[in-house]
Motif scaffolding. Sequence first.
Motif, PDB file in Angstrom:
ATOM      1  N   GLU A  91       0.869  -1.166   0.000  1.00  0.00           N
ATOM      2  CA  GLU A  91       0.000   0.000   0.000  1.00  0.00           C
ATOM      3  C   GLU A  91       0.908   1.218   0.000  1.00  0.00           C
ATOM      4  O   GLU A  91       1.470   1.603   1.020  1.00  0.00           O
ATOM      5  CB  GLU A  91      -0.916  -0.033   1.217  1.00  0.00           C
ATOM      6  N   ARG A  92       1.069   1.789  -1.178  1.00  0.00           N
ATOM      7  CA  ARG A  92       1.912   2.961  -1.356  1.00  0.00           C
ATOM      8  C   ARG A  92       1.237   3.903  -2.333  1.00  0.00           C
ATOM      9  O   ARG A  92       0.219   3.575  -2.932  1.00  0.00           O
ATOM     10  CB  ARG A  92       3.309   2.572  -1.839  1.00  0.00           C
ATOM     11  N   ASP A  93       1.810   5.055  -2.516  1.00  0.00           N
ATOM     12  CA  ASP A  93       1.282   6.032  -3.458  1.00  0.00           C
ATOM     13  C   ASP A  93       1.745   5.657  -4.863  1.00  0.00           C
ATOM     14  O   ASP A  93       2.930   5.744  -5.174  1.00  0.00           O
ATOM     15  CB  ASP A  93       1.772   7.433  -3.073  1.00  0.00           C
ATOM     16  N   TYR A  94       0.832   5.221  -5.695  1.00  0.00           N
ATOM     17  CA  TYR A  94       1.139   4.810  -7.060  1.00  0.00           C
ATOM     18  C   TYR A  94       0.936   5.946  -8.062  1.00  0.00           C
ATOM     19  O   TYR A  94       1.052   5.727  -9.262  1.00  0.00           O
ATOM     20  CB  TYR A  94       0.268   3.609  -7.460  1.00  0.00           C
ATOM     21  N   SER A  95       0.650   7.145  -7.584  1.00  0.00           N
ATOM     22  CA  SER A  95       0.301   8.238  -8.492  1.00  0.00           C
ATOM     23  C   SER A  95       1.429   8.607  -9.447  1.00  0.00           C
ATOM     24  O   SER A  95       1.169   8.947 -10.606  1.00  0.00           O
ATOM     25  CB  SER A  95      -0.171   9.465  -7.715  1.00  0.00           C
TER      26      SER A  95
END
Length: 113
Positions: A91-95
């Motif tokens: 769960e990380r920022d994939y943006s």
Amino acid sequence: MITIDGLREFGADADSALKRCMNNEDFYLKQVNKAVMDSSFEKLKEAVDEGDIDAAFETAHALKGVWGNLGLTPIYEPVAGMTEDLRKKMERDYSADIDAIAIRIQELKKMML
């Protein structure tokens, strides 16, 4: 119109992909056009936005296969990294990955005009 030379300039490994398409340039370019216009990337963005790691993984994995087989390296590489992180349920920022892919897809779409 997308061309083999345009794809090479884009950074695609068009030569290897052409071999996978039995050196049929028309077939290869048709598949690239289909991949560029496919809605799967939108599904990946939605799954990431919703935090649905499983759906994001499934979609990213499918895109990795398509884009990899077509030699679309500039969009394959970020989705390949995403796929491995999603496989691990990170769960990380994939943006940043999504943005990088979107920019490169837009470049391909501009070639289609």
